[in-house]
Write a protein that holds these residues in place. Sequence first.
Motif, PDB file in Angstrom:
ATOM      1  N   GLU A  64      59.852 -35.560  26.520  1.00 20.45           N
ATOM      2  CA  GLU A  64      60.872 -36.407  25.906  1.00 20.45           C
ATOM      3  C   GLU A  64      60.675 -36.401  24.397  1.00 20.45           C
ATOM      4  O   GLU A  64      59.569 -36.620  23.899  1.00 20.45           O
ATOM      5  CB  GLU A  64      60.733 -37.828  26.451  1.00 20.45           C
ATOM      6  N   SER A  65      61.766 -36.129  23.700  1.00 16.39           N
ATOM      7  CA  SER A  65      61.713 -36.096  22.242  1.00 16.39           C
ATOM      8  C   SER A  65      62.643 -37.161  21.683  1.00 16.39           C
ATOM      9  O   SER A  65      63.309 -37.873  22.433  1.00 16.39           O
ATOM     10  CB  SER A  65      62.141 -34.714  21.733  1.00 16.39           C
ATOM     11  N   VAL A  66      62.695 -37.228  20.371  1.00 16.24           N
ATOM     12  CA  VAL A  66      63.620 -38.163  19.739  1.00 16.24           C
ATOM     13  C   VAL A  66      65.062 -37.750  20.005  1.00 16.24           C
ATOM     14  O   VAL A  66      65.968 -38.569  19.912  1.00 16.24           O
ATOM     15  CB  VAL A  66      63.348 -38.285  18.221  1.00 16.24           C
ATOM     16  N   LYS A  67      65.288 -36.481  20.383  1.00 18.15           N
ATOM     17  CA  LYS A  67      66.635 -35.971  20.654  1.00 18.15           C
ATOM     18  C   LYS A  67      67.047 -36.106  22.118  1.00 18.15           C
ATOM     19  O   LYS A  67      68.186 -36.439  22.412  1.00 18.15           O
ATOM     20  CB  LYS A  67      66.722 -34.484  20.295  1.00 18.15           C
ATOM     21  N   ALA A  68      66.126 -35.762  23.033  1.00 18.01           N
ATOM     22  CA  ALA A  68      66.503 -35.670  24.446  1.00 18.01           C
ATOM     23  C   ALA A  68      65.264 -35.597  25.331  1.00 18.01           C
ATOM     24  O   ALA A  68      64.160 -35.372  24.851  1.00 18.01           O
ATOM     25  CB  ALA A  68      67.342 -34.417  24.674  1.00 18.01           C
ATOM     26  N   ALA A  69      65.492 -35.765  26.627  1.00 17.84           N
ATOM     27  CA  ALA A  69      64.440 -35.536  27.623  1.00 17.84           C
ATOM     28  C   ALA A  69      64.793 -34.258  28.368  1.00 17.84           C
ATOM     29  O   ALA A  69      65.951 -34.022  28.693  1.00 17.84           O
ATOM     30  CB  ALA A  69      64.349 -36.707  28.587  1.00 17.84           C
ATOM     31  N   SER A  70      63.794 -33.428  28.614  1.00 13.93           N
ATOM     32  CA  SER A  70      64.023 -32.157  29.294  1.00 13.93           C
ATOM     33  C   SER A  70      62.998 -31.952  30.395  1.00 13.93           C
ATOM     34  O   SER A  70      61.819 -32.248  30.212  1.00 13.93           O
ATOM     35  CB  SER A  70      63.908 -30.992  28.309  1.00 13.93           C
ATOM     36  N   ASP A  71      63.477 -31.415  31.512  1.00 13.38           N
ATOM     37  CA  ASP A  71      62.566 -31.043  32.591  1.00 13.38           C
ATOM     38  C   ASP A  71      61.841 -29.759  32.218  1.00 13.38           C
ATOM     39  O   ASP A  71      62.395 -28.889  31.544  1.00 13.38           O
ATOM     40  CB  ASP A  71      63.338 -30.799  33.891  1.00 13.38           C
ATOM     41  N   VAL A  72      60.617 -29.652  32.695  1.00 11.08           N
ATOM     42  CA  VAL A  72      59.857 -28.407  32.604  1.00 11.08           C
ATOM     43  C   VAL A  72      59.652 -27.952  34.042  1.00 11.08           C
ATOM     44  O   VAL A  72      59.184 -28.721  34.881  1.00 11.08           O
ATOM     45  CB  VAL A  72      58.498 -28.619  31.903  1.00 11.08           C
ATOM     46  N   TYR A  73      60.036 -26.717  34.318  1.00 12.23           N
ATOM     47  CA  TYR A  73      60.043 -26.210  35.683  1.00 12.23           C
ATOM     48  C   TYR A  73      58.791 -25.399  35.983  1.00 12.23           C
ATOM     49  O   TYR A  73      58.269 -24.704  35.111  1.00 12.23           O
ATOM     50  CB  TYR A  73      61.285 -25.343  35.904  1.00 12.23           C
ATOM     51  N   SER A  74      58.358 -25.486  37.218  1.00 15.39           N
ATOM     52  CA  SER A  74      57.218 -24.678  37.632  1.00 15.39           C
ATOM     53  C   SER A  74      57.647 -23.214  37.676  1.00 15.39           C
ATOM     54  O   SER A  74      58.612 -22.868  38.353  1.00 15.39           O
ATOM     55  CB  SER A  74      56.719 -25.110  39.009  1.00 15.39           C
ATOM     56  N   PRO A  75      56.933 -22.352  36.975  1.00 17.09           N
ATOM     57  CA  PRO A  75      57.318 -20.943  36.953  1.00 17.09           C
ATOM     58  C   PRO A  75      56.887 -20.173  38.199  1.00 17.09           C
ATOM     59  O   PRO A  75      57.342 -19.059  38.423  1.00 17.09           O
ATOM     60  CB  PRO A  75      56.600 -20.411  35.718  1.00 17.09           C
ATOM     61  N   LEU A  76      56.009 -20.789  38.996  1.00 12.00           N
ATOM     62  CA  LEU A  76      55.436 -20.119  40.167  1.00 12.00           C
ATOM     63  C   LEU A  76      55.154 -21.142  41.258  1.00 12.00           C
ATOM     64  O   LEU A  76      55.101 -22.344  40.997  1.00 12.00           O
ATOM     65  CB  LEU A  76      54.095 -19.460  39.797  1.00 12.00           C
ATOM     66  N   ASP A  77      54.909 -20.652  42.461  1.00  9.67           N
ATOM     67  CA  ASP A  77      54.372 -21.499  43.524  1.00  9.67           C
ATOM     68  C   ASP A  77      52.881 -21.687  43.258  1.00  9.67           C
ATOM     69  O   ASP A  77      52.194 -20.734  42.868  1.00  9.67           O
ATOM     70  CB  ASP A  77      54.521 -20.825  44.893  1.00  9.67           C
ATOM     71  N   GLY A  78      52.385 -22.888  43.482  1.00  7.84           N
ATOM     72  CA  GLY A  78      50.953 -23.118  43.314  1.00  7.84           C
ATOM     73  C   GLY A  78      50.629 -24.591  43.332  1.00  7.84           C
ATOM     74  O   GLY A  78      51.511 -25.441  43.484  1.00  7.84           O
ATOM     75  N   GLU A  79      49.357 -24.887  43.166  1.00  9.99           N
ATOM     76  CA  GLU A  79      48.885 -26.270  43.168  1.00  9.99           C
ATOM     77  C   GLU A  79      48.332 -26.624  41.796  1.00  9.99           C
ATOM     78  O   GLU A  79      47.563 -25.857  41.209  1.00  9.99           O
ATOM     79  CB  GLU A  79      47.789 -26.451  44.221  1.00  9.99           C
ATOM     80  N   VAL A  80      48.726 -27.784  41.297  1.00  7.32           N
ATOM     81  CA  VAL A  80      48.230 -28.268  40.012  1.00  7.32           C
ATOM     82  C   VAL A  80      46.750 -28.612  40.169  1.00  7.32           C
ATOM     83  O   VAL A  80      46.373 -29.364  41.071  1.00  7.32           O
ATOM     84  CB  VAL A  80      49.019 -29.514  39.542  1.00  7.32           C
ATOM     85  N   VAL A  81      45.918 -28.042  39.302  1.00  7.67           N
ATOM     86  CA  VAL A  81      44.482 -28.313  39.376  1.00  7.67           C
ATOM     87  C   VAL A  81      43.977 -29.090  38.162  1.00  7.67           C
ATOM     88  O   VAL A  81      42.891 -29.663  38.198  1.00  7.67           O
ATOM     89  CB  VAL A  81      43.655 -27.017  39.560  1.00  7.67           C
ATOM     90  N   GLU A  82      44.778 -29.123  37.103  1.00 11.45           N
ATOM     91  CA  GLU A  82      44.369 -29.852  35.900  1.00 11.45           C
ATOM     92  C   GLU A  82      45.606 -30.124  35.053  1.00 11.45           C
ATOM     93  O   GLU A  82      46.525 -29.315  35.013  1.00 11.45           O
ATOM     94  CB  GLU A  82      43.368 -29.008  35.100  1.00 11.45           C
ATOM     95  N   ILE A  83      45.609 -31.286  34.403  1.00 13.89           N
ATOM     96  CA  ILE A  83      46.666 -31.580  33.437  1.00 13.89           C
ATOM     97  C   ILE A  83      46.018 -31.788  32.073  1.00 13.89           C
ATOM     98  O   ILE A  83      44.828 -32.086  31.978  1.00 13.89           O
ATOM     99  CB  ILE A  83      47.517 -32.808  33.837  1.00 13.89           C
ATOM    100  N   ASN A  84      46.809 -31.626  31.038  1.00 16.95           N
ATOM    101  CA  ASN A  84      46.307 -31.789  29.674  1.00 16.95           C
ATOM    102  C   ASN A  84      46.344 -33.273  29.319  1.00 16.95           C
ATOM    103  O   ASN A  84      47.341 -33.786  28.828  1.00 16.95           O
ATOM    104  CB  ASN A  84      47.147 -30.964  28.703  1.00 16.95           C
ATOM    105  N   GLU A  85      45.243 -33.951  29.596  1.00 13.49           N
ATOM    106  CA  GLU A  85      45.134 -35.397  29.367  1.00 13.49           C
ATOM    107  C   GLU A  85      45.367 -35.769  27.901  1.00 13.49           C
ATOM    108  O   GLU A  85      45.814 -36.871  27.603  1.00 13.49           O
ATOM    109  CB  GLU A  85      43.752 -35.902  29.802  1.00 13.49           C
ATOM    110  N   ALA A  86      45.074 -34.853  26.988  1.00  9.88           N
ATOM    111  CA  ALA A  86      45.232 -35.141  25.557  1.00  9.88           C
ATOM    112  C   ALA A  86      46.682 -35.475  25.206  1.00  9.88           C
ATOM    113  O   ALA A  86      46.945 -36.187  24.233  1.00  9.88           O
ATOM    114  CB  ALA A  86      44.745 -33.961  24.724  1.00  9.88           C
ATOM    115  N   LEU A  87      47.628 -34.989  26.010  1.00 10.62           N
ATOM    116  CA  LEU A  87      49.046 -35.217  25.709  1.00 10.62           C
ATOM    117  C   LEU A  87      49.486 -36.648  25.986  1.00 10.62           C
ATOM    118  O   LEU A  87      50.510 -37.089  25.472  1.00 10.62           O
ATOM    119  CB  LEU A  87      49.922 -34.242  26.498  1.00 10.62           C
ATOM    120  N   THR A  88      48.719 -37.377  26.780  1.00 14.47           N
ATOM    121  CA  THR A  88      49.064 -38.768  27.074  1.00 14.47           C
ATOM    122  C   THR A  88      49.135 -39.578  25.787  1.00 14.47           C
ATOM    123  O   THR A  88      50.087 -40.321  25.564  1.00 14.47           O
ATOM    124  CB  THR A  88      48.026 -39.388  28.038  1.00 14.47           C
TER     125      THR A  88
END
Length: 122
Positions: free
Chosen positions: A57-81
């Motif tokens: 989400e930006s000051v302009k709009a909110a946008s979805d980010v799509y999974s480019p592949l099948d798989g399982e999430v193993v880690e997220i970038n906590e720094a972005l919180t």
Amino acid sequence: MSKTYFTQDHEWLSVDGQMVTVGVTHYAQEQLGDLVFVDLPQSGTKLSKGEAAAVVESVKAASDVYSPLDGEVVEINEALTDNPELVNQKAETEGWLWKMTLQDETQLEELLDEDAYKALIG
């Protein structure tokens, strides 16, 4: 050694063995403007290719980010919180969104290399 791929939805992927790091491209973050919030998938989430996996989400709009592949999430970038602006500052390095397993290597064949992506964004 990792290999980088791109999607037509402006995500980048760095593939290193069976581990895939996903983020939005520099071009995408420029189009979005200053990010103020990032909603990431939870670790352990199973994603299907093309599924909305995160929201930026930006000051302009909110946008979805799509999974480019099948798989399982193993880690997220906590720094972005606390620092979603990392995506603006370092979109294709420290501003990565999540890491996931690679389930089907044949899906990589449908992705773009850097030259094809540059041609796409002109």
